[in-house]
Enzyme design. Structure first.
Site, mmCIF file in Angstrom:
data_model
loop_
_atom_site.group_PDB
_atom_site.id
_atom_site.type_symbol
_atom_site.label_atom_id
_atom_site.label_comp_id
_atom_site.label_asym_id
_atom_site.label_seq_id
_atom_site.Cartn_x
_atom_site.Cartn_y
_atom_site.Cartn_z
ATOM 1 N N PRO A 2 0.806 -1.197 0.000
ATOM 2 C CG PRO A 2 -0.137 -1.182 2.050
ATOM 3 C CD PRO A 2 0.747 -1.943 1.194
ATOM 4 C CD GLU A 3 3.540 2.883 -4.063
ATOM 5 O OE1 GLU A 3 3.737 4.053 -4.402
ATOM 6 O OE2 GLU A 3 3.921 1.908 -4.728
ATOM 7 C CG HIS A 89 -1.287 -14.689 7.189
ATOM 8 N ND1 HIS A 89 -0.051 -15.038 7.688
ATOM 9 C CD2 HIS A 89 -1.517 -15.539 6.169
ATOM 10 C CE1 HIS A 89 0.448 -16.030 6.994
ATOM 11 N NE2 HIS A 89 -0.421 -16.365 6.063
#
Length: 271
Positions: A2-3, A89
């Site tokens: 993710p940016e 996770h």
DNA sequence: AAAAGCCCCTGGATGC
DNA sequence: TGCATCCAGGGGCTTT
């Protein structure tokens, strides 16, 4: 991962829904990049007052203190009234009366950190050195030019460093430099004013377009509603080594810079 | 102060 | 099918 656009899309997809929620319990999975920095029980009964973003950090404001959430390379956040039992996770659940906020992060480069305030030593270590918000007022082209003048490193590396401008990650750095016609290896200090102004515009354009598209650049990105990235924003250079440039048909080249891959067109980005 | 490397970790793709 | 290797969207920390 993710940016900036993906983090912002994530924020927008749950900020309104979680506002006002009161924490009922906290569940921790495997250790993340940093410890929570508070006893999980101490968060119980606190109210979520809002969600902000700084760079790639989500700031979940509580009536007292805040949680800094970073998605690292593989993290995603989901918020819903009811969620499936935590999987291998899922490493952080903030259970509230309005729903569960969950961090899913296979690689565990992400983090959830408590800070009493932004002036807190922990918050300052993580946020204190961050540069301008690229879509905000503080990101001024002339200031950008003056700042780049001080830097001898390759422009791509300066963009990734995040101390001048935040949120530009490995994909968007390559994309913005292509759009501005700048070779990623060019030393930042050698860029002329017009070229920096073009880069400034390219960064804004690339990020805001991705934001509009819902953070679609990442193939496995999902927002906090669990909706997937549509992957409809075509990369001009990223991940396209050997393929023809969409502008001039020259083969896109791939190099390594600081242990990360960089993509560029040798014709459209001559220097 | 700035730059360059080093890691943290898991999983998917590729190659033999 | 099995196993080794490489690669991945980040970024703080340590060393030069």
């Amino acid at each position: 991962m993710p940016e900036l656009p993906e983090v912002e899309v994530t924020r927008l997809s749950f900020a309104d829904r979680i506002a006002g929620a009161v924490v009922q319990s906290v569940r921790l999975g495997k250790p993340l990049r940093w410890p929570l920095q508070c006893r999980p029980e101490s968060l119980v009964h606190r109210r979520v007052t809002g969600v902000r973003r700084r760079g790639k950090y989500l700031l979940v404001d509580l009536c007292e203190g805040m949680l800094l959430i970073h998605l690292g390379m593989s993290g995603s956040v989901i918020f819903d009234r009811q969620l499936a039992p935590a999987g291998t996770h899922d490493h952080f659940d903030l259970v509230t009366d309005l729903g569960i906020l969950r961090l899913h992060d296979p690689r565990r480069f992400g983090a959830v950190v408590y800070a009493a305030a932004e002036a807190d030593i922990v918050a300052r270590r993580l946020l204190g050195h961050l540069g301008a918000e690229p879509l905000g007022e503080g990101f001024d082209p002339l200031w950008f030019f003056a700042s780049l003048k001080q830097r001898k490193a390759a422009i791509k590396q300066v963009l990734l460093a995040g101390d001048l401008v935040v949120g530009v990650g490995n994909i968007y750095a390559s994309e913005a430099l292509f759009l501005a016609g700048i070779r990623p290896t060019t030393r930042a200090c050698t860029l002329s004013k017009p070229r920096v102004i073009a880069l400034h515009a390219a960064i804004r354009s690339v990020l805001s377009r991705a934001l509009e598209q819902g953070g679609s650049t990442l193939r496995d990105f999902t927002n906090a509603r669990g909706e997937s990235g549509y992957f409809q924003l075509e990369a001009m250079v990223y991940g396209r080594a050997g393929q023809p440039c969409r502008v001039c048909t020259q083969a896109i080249r791939s190099i390594r810079q600081g242990q990360r891959s960089t993509f560029f067109c040798p014709i459209c980005q001559k220097r």
